[in-house]
Every structure is written in structure tokens, then in C-alpha cells.
Design a protein around this motif. Sequence first.
Motif, PDB file in Angstrom:
ATOM      1  N   PRO A  87       0.851  -1.196   0.000  1.00  0.00           N
ATOM      2  CA  PRO A  87       0.000   0.000   0.000  1.00  0.00           C
ATOM      3  C   PRO A  87       0.884   1.242   0.000  1.00  0.00           C
ATOM      4  O   PRO A  87       1.901   1.288   0.705  1.00  0.00           O
ATOM      5  CB  PRO A  87      -0.775  -0.121   1.316  1.00  0.00           C
ATOM      6  CG  PRO A  87      -0.703  -1.555   1.698  1.00  0.00           C
ATOM      7  CD  PRO A  87       0.587  -2.070   1.145  1.00  0.00           C
ATOM      8  N   ASN A  91      -1.542   3.416   6.811  1.00  0.00           N
ATOM      9  CA  ASN A  91      -2.932   3.128   7.202  1.00  0.00           C
ATOM     10  C   ASN A  91      -3.833   2.867   6.003  1.00  0.00           C
ATOM     11  O   ASN A  91      -4.923   3.405   5.882  1.00  0.00           O
ATOM     12  CB  ASN A  91      -3.498   4.258   8.080  1.00  0.00           C
ATOM     13  CG  ASN A  91      -2.705   4.415   9.360  1.00  0.00           C
ATOM     14  OD1 ASN A  91      -2.185   3.433   9.908  1.00  0.00           O
ATOM     15  ND2 ASN A  91      -2.568   5.634   9.832  1.00  0.00           N
ATOM     16  N   ARG A  92      -3.311   2.033   5.076  1.00  0.00           N
ATOM     17  CA  ARG A  92      -4.112   1.558   3.935  1.00  0.00           C
ATOM     18  C   ARG A  92      -3.903   0.051   3.824  1.00  0.00           C
ATOM     19  O   ARG A  92      -2.911  -0.481   4.317  1.00  0.00           O
ATOM     20  CB  ARG A  92      -3.641   2.205   2.640  1.00  0.00           C
ATOM     21  CG  ARG A  92      -3.807   3.698   2.584  1.00  0.00           C
ATOM     22  CD  ARG A  92      -5.090   4.080   1.861  1.00  0.00           C
ATOM     23  NE  ARG A  92      -5.179   5.527   1.721  1.00  0.00           N
ATOM     24  CZ  ARG A  92      -5.650   6.336   2.652  1.00  0.00           C
ATOM     25  NH1 ARG A  92      -6.040   5.854   3.805  1.00  0.00           N
ATOM     26  NH2 ARG A  92      -5.718   7.631   2.427  1.00  0.00           N
ATOM     27  N   TRP A  93      -4.784  -0.625   3.133  1.00  0.00           N
ATOM     28  CA  TRP A  93      -4.605  -2.068   2.918  1.00  0.00           C
ATOM     29  C   TRP A  93      -4.868  -2.399   1.456  1.00  0.00           C
ATOM     30  O   TRP A  93      -5.464  -1.630   0.727  1.00  0.00           O
ATOM     31  CB  TRP A  93      -5.531  -2.871   3.825  1.00  0.00           C
ATOM     32  CG  TRP A  93      -6.993  -2.700   3.541  1.00  0.00           C
ATOM     33  CD1 TRP A  93      -7.804  -1.690   3.959  1.00  0.00           C
ATOM     34  CD2 TRP A  93      -7.823  -3.580   2.770  1.00  0.00           C
ATOM     35  NE1 TRP A  93      -9.078  -1.871   3.503  1.00  0.00           N
ATOM     36  CE2 TRP A  93      -9.127  -3.024   2.780  1.00  0.00           C
ATOM     37  CE3 TRP A  93      -7.590  -4.780   2.087  1.00  0.00           C
ATOM     38  CZ2 TRP A  93     -10.190  -3.629   2.123  1.00  0.00           C
ATOM     39  CZ3 TRP A  93      -8.663  -5.376   1.440  1.00  0.00           C
ATOM     40  CH2 TRP A  93      -9.943  -4.804   1.454  1.00  0.00           C
ATOM     41  N   ALA A 103      -1.916  -5.102   5.209  1.00  0.00           N
ATOM     42  CA  ALA A 103      -2.287  -3.815   5.795  1.00  0.00           C
ATOM     43  C   ALA A 103      -1.016  -3.090   6.201  1.00  0.00           C
ATOM     44  O   ALA A 103      -0.127  -3.672   6.806  1.00  0.00           O
ATOM     45  CB  ALA A 103      -3.186  -4.014   7.003  1.00  0.00           C
ATOM     46  N   GLU A 171     -10.815   4.225  -0.358  1.00  0.00           N
ATOM     47  CA  GLU A 171      -9.379   4.399  -0.120  1.00  0.00           C
ATOM     48  C   GLU A 171      -8.782   3.228   0.642  1.00  0.00           C
ATOM     49  O   GLU A 171      -7.591   3.238   0.938  1.00  0.00           O
ATOM     50  CB  GLU A 171      -9.146   5.686   0.684  1.00  0.00           C
ATOM     51  CG  GLU A 171      -9.391   6.956  -0.109  1.00  0.00           C
ATOM     52  CD  GLU A 171      -9.197   8.198   0.740  1.00  0.00           C
ATOM     53  OE1 GLU A 171      -8.968   8.051   1.961  1.00  0.00           O
ATOM     54  OE2 GLU A 171      -9.294   9.299   0.197  1.00  0.00           O
ATOM     55  N   CYS A 172      -9.603   2.259   1.009  1.00  0.00           N
ATOM     56  CA  CYS A 172      -9.142   1.101   1.787  1.00  0.00           C
ATOM     57  C   CYS A 172      -8.407   1.518   3.053  1.00  0.00           C
ATOM     58  O   CYS A 172      -7.232   1.187   3.238  1.00  0.00           O
ATOM     59  CB  CYS A 172      -8.234   0.209   0.945  1.00  0.00           C
ATOM     60  SG  CYS A 172      -9.122  -0.600  -0.395  1.00  0.00           S
ATOM     61  N   PRO A 173      -9.074   2.238   3.933  1.00  0.00           N
ATOM     62  CA  PRO A 173      -8.380   2.718   5.136  1.00  0.00           C
ATOM     63  C   PRO A 173      -8.197   1.624   6.181  1.00  0.00           C
ATOM     64  O   PRO A 173      -8.999   0.695   6.269  1.00  0.00           O
ATOM     65  CB  PRO A 173      -9.321   3.805   5.664  1.00  0.00           C
ATOM     66  CG  PRO A 173     -10.672   3.391   5.200  1.00  0.00           C
ATOM     67  CD  PRO A 173     -10.471   2.684   3.886  1.00  0.00           C
TER      68      PRO A 173
END
Lengths: 228, 976, 87
Positions: A87, A91-93, A103, A171-173
Motif C-alpha cells: 500500500p 494506514n491503507r490495505w 495492511a 481508499e481502503c483505510p
Amino acid sequence: MTGFRVSPICDAMRLAQRATSEKMAKPSSEESLIATEREINQMRFAQGNSSGHSTTLGITDLSFLTRFGVKGAAAAAWLHAQNLPIPDAPNRWLPLRGGGLIARLGFNEFLIEDSINSSIAPQLIELSQHPPAKVYPVLRQDAAIALGGSLILDLLAQTCSLHFRALNLSECPVVLTTMVGVNVTIIPGEIYRIWCDGTYGVYLWQTLLNIIEEMQGGAVEFEQLLPL
Amino acid sequence: MNEMRLLPIPGEWIDRRQLIDFTFEGRRVTGYAGDTISSALWASGYRILGRSFKYHRPRGILSFANHDTNTLMQNGQMLNVRADVLSIRSDMALTAINSMGDVRSDRAHVLDFFSAFLPVGFYYKAFHTKKLFPFWEKVIRRMTGLGTVDPSTPHIRTAKRYDFCDVLVIGAGISGLSAALSAAQAGVDVVIVDENLHPGGSGQYQLGGEMAQAQHTANLVKSVQQHPRIRLYTETEAAGYYDDHWVPLVGRNYLSKMRAESVIVATGVYEQPAVFRNNDLPGVMLASAAQRLIYRYGVKPMNRAVVLTANSDGYRAAVDLIAQGITVVAVVDLRESYVEDQWTKKLCDRGVKIFPNHCIYEASSNPANDGVSAAIVCSLNSGNPETGFAQLISCDGILMSVGWAAAANLLYQAKTKMRFDDHVQQFVPHILPPGIFACGRVNGIFHIEQKRCDGQRAGLEAAAYLGKSDLTKIAVLPEAESPSHPFPIVAHPKGKNFVDFDEDLQLKDFYNAAQEGFDNIELLKRYTTVGMGASQGKHSNMNALRILARITNKTPEQVGTTTARPFFHPVPMSHLAGRGFTPERRTPLHSRHEALGAEFMLAGAWRRPEYYRQRGKNREDCIRLEVEAVRNGVGIIDVGTLGKLEIRGADAAEFLERVYTGRYTSMKIGTTRYALMLDETGVIVDDGVIARLSAEHFYFTTTTSGAATVYWELSRLNTMWRLDCGIVNLTGARSSINLVGSHARTVLAKLTDFELSEAAFPYLAVREMRIAGMPAIAMRVGFVGEWGYEIHVAADSALALWDALMNAGADYNIRPFGVEAQRVLRLEKGHLIVGQDTDGLTTPMEANLGWAVKLDKPFFVGQRSLQIIAKRTPKHTLVGFVLEKNFKGTPPQECHLIIDNNEIAGRVTSIAFSPTLQCYIGLAYIKPGLSEVGNSFSIRTTDGTSVMATVSKTPFYDPDNARQKKIATVRREVVV
Amino acid sequence: MKLITCPINGTRPVSEFVYGGELRLISDPQALDDQTWAEQVFYRNGAPGIKKEWWCHVPSNTWFIAERNTATDETLNTYLYGEEDSR
């Protein structure tokens, strides 16, 4: 002789079951307290079998999934060398091609978790026995939980001060925060994934399950929640 | 049915199809669904709803604005029932709370006649001598109190929740509704709250007999309810304002913690009472109270009214009375002249007499003492009553419409700077903090159209603040006439002209307080207790301020206000309690401990076995047997709560050298070393064991309670030092078990192929091996003084390991032991526990840990301070001690003092009965002069008795440490 | 509840953080005499004003520096140690 492994949450179900049979309390929740013991990836864990609850609010134990942790300034490069997608922001996965996810926790730490079908994590654990410089393997012994159902946000509103509705899921947080007083890592989505230190697992599970049952939800088999 | 009930009013809040019976003071009362307790009682002809706090005077409805303290009631176990707020239910059994006997006849009413002896601040004087205290205490306890607590009341908790919005609008009156609408139309997400059952505010009861305005307000409410971006919460109080727009919203069933991006305060104003003799008689009420009674509950406030006013609101209220068939006998206006408008015209047309430049000097009580019978009206001369020209006007009710005070509590809490506006005679916002807005009457805007504009303005400003709209200027016109009188207060030689109805404070009380020197607003508040009652000064602070201003010849701005604190209205404890989340940590072996009968204790957040229960044996015996099992056989203990950290990297050893006092760069791989941690003042903060697994890989432990803080501090230090290493916290990820005793090696040998001989695995070494098939790290340790292994495995394998060890040890009667036994065992070896045998000032030399400190290293945390400390003699040192062999009394406890020559010479830090040595042993700090082995000293116990002790060498048990280092040469016979 | 902005994790309530004392750059201890060292270790400047402080976001173990006005409790800026200039 081989050892067996046990989910950190396993005892919670057994204790609750014993408490119910001893005190004969709460008839409405008896169903979800009936736990069956299963074993996947050589880990024993317990599952509730209340099938009806997954649409309103269901919780399940996914501690049995294999996972791997690593941190350090060179961790990203090392993972990249193992052909894993990285990523691009903290803090994204990202999903992994064979199943599972990676992650990014902050800048320099990563959590890789397999799906029920994939097996990257055990390989990475092997490879990290003699890590290169600035690559620090992190032994993961999480209590891992999944939440599903239409009332997830109502449960979170009672247990976590983060404004989940405002997150941009595209955003895949990944969120590192506290929940009922315990440090947790959360990935929001259709299903919410939550990881915490295994020694808080029983407390987190029981606390959430209490509230879930008040909301007419319950503990379910993981197949109810996940297209794994 | 209800003698004071009006014909149905459009928009009323009651449902006349549903009758509800309840009891008040043992008598049955009937009301309608939707009635509040006060409205149902008033409609049924009740006048005395409560008794005042100090003088027990009969009281009725005053404000009917959700803060009538005199009508607080009790419903069974439920306390602090606000009769003007709570809707009636058929299961209610209400009692007045400050009455001796029936509220109609309250035996304590006699206090009213002794009021001269109960002046303001009388308790400061009553307790002048201690001798009178018991007498006064008994009297006051009987007379006062606002309810009786039932200790068997069930503890209720209601779950709290978090909530979010862009704009929080507090108050759903005209200005608040307008603000919500304009903000939402600009695109922001709005939550609007109102403490009342229905929104709309004064737009639906300050009507002057005409329903058009009520209809407009209803339409505004509808627009708000239908807007997709607005959430309207009624019966919800914004209880306070906390940093960063954090507002507790207290609803009927639970408390929400609202985080807003901005806040619009549209809380309106509190109507203020006029001060004149007997202004507290039932039937004397605020004008808006009468209007709310009429339009919300269809209740007739009185039959014959005199209206005291100083603004147009009073005239409008008079018209509201007339529209319902109530006779308005006179309107008394404090002002020299009144402005003619539609209301004054209507009254003149009806022949109502208007008395400009007059005041009400006194209200007369009826013979039953439960209401007004007349108003005594005087003309004013330069603001003073001309008592020679008094007129008696008979009536059964008096409306007061003399002014308003800003409901600015939350603005103050948000650190708004307020200023006193002379024109509207109230405090208004002057400098608002970023993100806070105000509109409507709290902002000094009273005219209904201007309130709407002001709300619109505030909504757009909030939206602009959030970047959702450009700021468009909206003009808001100032008030034509002042809505508030500067001094609606009339003195009377006989007093009983009340300023604060909660605390029974009369006008003269304020003059007395100022005379005694309490002449600034903060002192005045505390001496008189004005504003300290349940309504927190909502109806009294403004008048108190005006009085003080007059006494001290200051302006209200100069006098200032006291600080309004949360909560705005009473909040139930159940809502505050919430669920009470208390995190608990368990090791993976918890279920095994339970099955073995463990008695658990809390060690921080952890549950640990204190000892294991045995049938027929008490706690002391169980612990003793566990100690004996370890000394004579083999024991097993779960030490999984220890902090466990791992450090890797080229600078790993360097990092440890800087953080701990010892030398670690020279450690051989496969060895362990004691680790002592200091803070920069040289004080001991933690200890543990460091194991070197490879050149660049160390694994180390901390105390249970220190785990988190040590990890944080090491992380912080490396953030600064940027050494080439990384630290991983494995406290929860690994489980650790100690296997100790002369049979420990034999037991372990059953489960591993690893060579366990003294040569292959010496004392204090660390080895990685497979035990019962599981990868493990094993260290030979000496904490309890027997041959022992500390085995670390991944947490998910802990149960398997425990079961395997218990199985393998069955032949040797392997015995689980708990924290208490471990503490005795380590004490027998003289080992200290950081935090028990050290405190916030203990340095290594004092604790006999000088050997662990390598002062000649280049740098470690605390080194510089130790260099200074080393130049001094320690004030005390830690020694071992024993009590006499056959000591029979009550032994001393930890922290008992050592007394020498009547001076404190030290203290006990640990003490326990040693089953192995059959005597009491302990550790203590003692003055250098007394610390020689063999020296006797005296310990003073709690009851003053002295116990003699003797300084002893440590370890007490196995002084040569042979047990943990070498295989015991003598073995006990094992019974299989 | 007060909000603090972690440079990595964003704005969170203060309950997610731990305070680590004022940022003090301790010069070489050996170069200071005993008196100066004692002052460095025991004395703090209590006057209100803008202070640089260590704060840790506990769930992510992120240490950072906050510039905070101790009179108004307003946090002006937060940044990772050493990245002051990038703000």
C-alpha cells in the motif's frame, strides 16, 4: 509429540456456556452461546451457530487465519522482494492476489493475513527467521474478529469514538484506535475486521457480544459473514 | 373535570382522549396523556406543589421552564423528579420533598416565622462554637434535604453512544430552526436538539391570542423535520460544552457524546421574576409560564390576573389570558410610559386598566395561605414606591413580565467573551470562539422576524466556517424597545421579597452580605448561596448582579458573572455511569487455572492466580503447601504477565547499554544477564532479564506493571537516538511458564531432545529448543532459588505446553503455584521486587544493586545523576531481617516503621512467614549505623507495639545458591 | 474531550494519547557541572507559553512532538520528531 494451538477467544465461549448452564439466564441468548469447537490451520476455536443473526449483527472469531507481521525501515522493500503489493500510504490495505490482505500500519509496519485458502504468512514466517538489516519480524498472536450485519455502525457508536461513517472506504483505510478501552486495528467495509492483542481477546469478545445480543444479534459461524 | 382546564387549544401537547390517574401526596389526581406533573396538578386545582428550602413556604409554579426547583418531587425510589418536565404516568406515586408531613400543612412552616434568626450565612455563625454543632446538625438534617435516598435502589446503567455532525444547533425555537435550515440548505449535516418534548419554542406560545404565528412556527418545524440533512432530537438536553465542540446530549434513555464541527447556540433566555414582598405565593408566576400552561397543556393559570410588566411581552401575555376568558384586572407597568402597539390597543379596547410608572409593592395571601388574594400596587417616584398611595387590586394570580436573562451557559463554557448590552439590558456574546455561533434571544434579538433572520445568519456563518458556502451578509435589526427592566426590584420593610426561590434569599440578604464585606460577585455568591440551588441561578443570578451593581455603584458589566458549570439540567447517574468498560487481560492459561481452583487477583489489568484452593485448607495453608512443593519437588507457575520485548539490529546491544545500567555488548550469545533500568535522576524504575539470542538479537523481560511504560519510553528514546535497531513488544504474543524445583530438569527432559546437562545448559543460559514439539525459548533462572526454567512460547501454544508439563510432571507431584507462593519463595532468597522493595526515590546503591551498575560505561540513562549520588552516603540501605524463631504475636506489615531512639530509622518493605526456615523473614530499609548483620532493631506496628528484629544476611535460604545452579545431591523419595 | 492530531493517524480524542513530558534536548551530561545537571533534571519552566512536548498515540505507538500553548491549551502544530521543517 506435536502441540495444539488455541484461539485466544476460545475460552470465552466455553466460559459463557458454562455460566449459562449454571445460572440458566437469558433464554434469548442461549442459542448464540451454544458453541461448536472447530479446528482450522491446527488452531482450535469455538463458533456460535445462530444462523439468523448475521443479517442484523453477527460476530465471529477469525483468529485461526494465519498471519505475519513485520516492521522496520526496510520492511516494505523486503516484502516487495517477496512479490507482495505494498500500500502506497500509511494506514491503507490491499487485497492479496491469492486471497488475504496486506495492511500497512503507519509507515513502517505491516500485517499480512491469509484467507482460508491462501498460505503466504507461514512462508513469510520461515523467510524472516534470519531477517536482513532493518527488517524486524513481529510475532502476531491476535484475537481476530469479524463483524457483519446492518447494525455494525450502531455497535461501533457504543464502543468506539471514531467517525466511521465519514471514512472513504474506496481508499481502503486501516484504523488504529481504541475500542472499549483496548488498542485495536480495524479495517472497515461491508464486513468489519478487528484485531487486538490476544490477551485482551476474551474481554473484547465478551464485551462486544453482550452489546450485540442486546441488539438481537449473536455469534455466528464465519461462513455466514465471509465469502472466503 | 379539571376545574382549571381550558377548551381544546390547537397544537396542545396533551391528548384528551387518554386519561391518566396518578397520586400526589397520597391523593388521586387525574390528568391527560402528555400533561406534565405540574400542569396536571394545576389543572386539578392544586396550588401548593412544594415547600421552599429554608423557610418551608408554600410554593407553586414559578417558571414552568424546566427549572422549577420548588416543584421537585420524589416518585418512590426516583429522586429529583422535575414536575414541570416529566410527563405523568399511571404508576406515579409522587411526594413533595421538603415537607414535614403533608405539603399543604408542612409542620416546618414554623421556620418562616423564625426567619429573623436564620439570616443569610447563619450557618457560619451557628457553628461558631463546636458545642452547638451536634444540636444544629440534628436540626438541619431533619429540616433540609431534597428527597430521601433508598439505598436499595437498583443501580441502572444506560449505554452511552458517540454521535457526529457538522453543525450542532442547540435549541429548536424560531432562531434555532432557521439556523438549522439555512445551514442544511448550504450542504452541511445538521443535528438540532431541544430539551422540550416538542420543538418550536416561544413561537408557539407567545401569541397574543392569534394562532397565525403558531402556524408559521409549525411550518418551520415541518421543514426542518423533512430536510434530509437535518436530524432533530427532542427531549434532549445539551448538558454542557467541552473542548473541541464536544457536547453531551442527554436524552430520555441515554447520553450521547456529540462531536460537532461547529456549534450554534440558540438557547434563548430565562424569564426573570420581579422582586416584591410575597412574590413567591402560589399564583404568582412568570408570564411565559402562564402562556405555556395555556398553549401546551390547555390549563388556565388563574381566573383573575394582575399583570406586572416592563416590556411588550407582558401586554401580549395579557391578551393571551383574555383570549382564554381570563379576567385581566390591571396591567402594572414599571416603566414611566409604554409603547402603544397592537397588544396595548387590544387591552384598552377591552377596558383593561393600565398603570404606567407603577409597581407591585406586595402580594397578599388568601386566608388559606395557598394563593394570592390581591396585589398592592403603588406609583413610583424616581423608581421608589409611593406607599402612601397604595391600591389593593384583588386577583388570584399575578404574572411577572419584567425581563429576561441570556441562557448563555454553554457560551460561557466555550470561553465566549460576553458584554452587557445597555439597550436590551442583558449580557450578549461579544467575542465568540472559532466555530461557535449564537442567534436569537441569547444574542439579544427578540422580535420574531429578526429572530428568524438572526438564525439564518448564524446558519450561513457556520456553513461558511466549514467551507461550504460563501458568507452572505444578513441584516438583523436591533430591538426597538428593551425587553428587560434594569431594576425590577422593590424593597419592603417586612421583607419576604425573594430574589432566589431555590435558596429562599430575600433582598435584604444581599445588603447584609455586602455589609459584611462580601461585595464582589464571587464572594456574594458563596456567602449568600445565590445561584447554588438546583436551578443554578437561572432565575436569580441576573437580579443578584443588578442588586450588587446598585450597592457597589458599578455597572453590571463591571460586576460580572460567576462561572456557569455543566450540567445545564440534572443528569441521571444511570446516564453518566454508562456501561463502565474495564479492560481485563488474561493469559492463555486462564482456563487451566480456573479448572485447578485458582483464587484470582487483579495485578493491574491482569487476572492472576493468587493461590490454588485446596479442600479443607485455608489460604495460608494453601500458600505454604505450594512453597513446600517447590522446595521439595517441582512446581509450575504462569508468569505470562511479564513484559517481553525483543530488539534486533546492528545497534541492539548499544541501545541496551544506554538504557540499562549493565554491560551487554560483551554478553556471549546464549547467556542472560540481570537488567536494571533507571530514570535520568538515577532512581530505579524497572528490572528484568536480558537474553542474547544472537549477535544482533536480544530478548528481554520487564516487570508486569512496567511493560507498557517501558515499551513507550524505549520507543521514545529511539525516536530521538535513531540507533539502527527495532523494538517489538511481545508481552501479549508470548506466554511464559516457570518450571522450578529439584525435579524440574527431569520433567523437562521428558519433553525435549535438547541436552539439559549443566555443561550444555548452564545456570543463567538461554537456549532455543523444541519442547513437546513446539518451538520455545528456555532460560535457566534463579528468582525463586531452585533449579528452574523459564519457558517462552507463542501464546497460542501455551495450553499445549502447560498440559504437556503437567502430564510429564505427574509422576513427581508437580504442583501449580501462584503469585503469593512466588513472593514468599523469592523473599527466602532475598530478591527485591521493584515497586515493593523500591520506591520513587530508591537508587541502586541503597538497594544493594551497586553490582549491577557499570558506572564506567560511556553513557546510560541515570549515569550522570549516579555520579553525583555516589559522592554521598546513602540515607538507608536494604537489609534482610528475621523475627525471633518462636514469634507468636501479630507480625509487622509492609511499611511499618523502624524506630530507633524515638526517631524513624527505616521501614519494612517485605515480610512473610517462611515455611522453609520456619520463621518470619523480611526486607527493610534501615539507617547505615544499624545495618550490620546481627544488629537488633525495633519495628513499630499499627497499634504501637514494638517487635524486635535482627539484621540477617541474604539469601536466607541456600546462601550459596547451590540449589538453582547444581543438581541437588540429596533427593527425596518420590511417591508414585 | 480535547482533540489532538497525530501526524500519522489523524485527529483523535486525547484518551488515545499519552504525554511524554516537555521536549528537552539534553546536552552532553558529562560536560555539565553537578549543579547545572541537577537543574536540568529537576527544574521545569512552569510559565505558560508555547511548549514543545512529547506525545504518543498509544494504539499505533507513534511518538511525535506537539507545539502547545499551555495557557489556552491550544495545540498549534504536531509533527514527527525531526520533521519540524516539513510542516
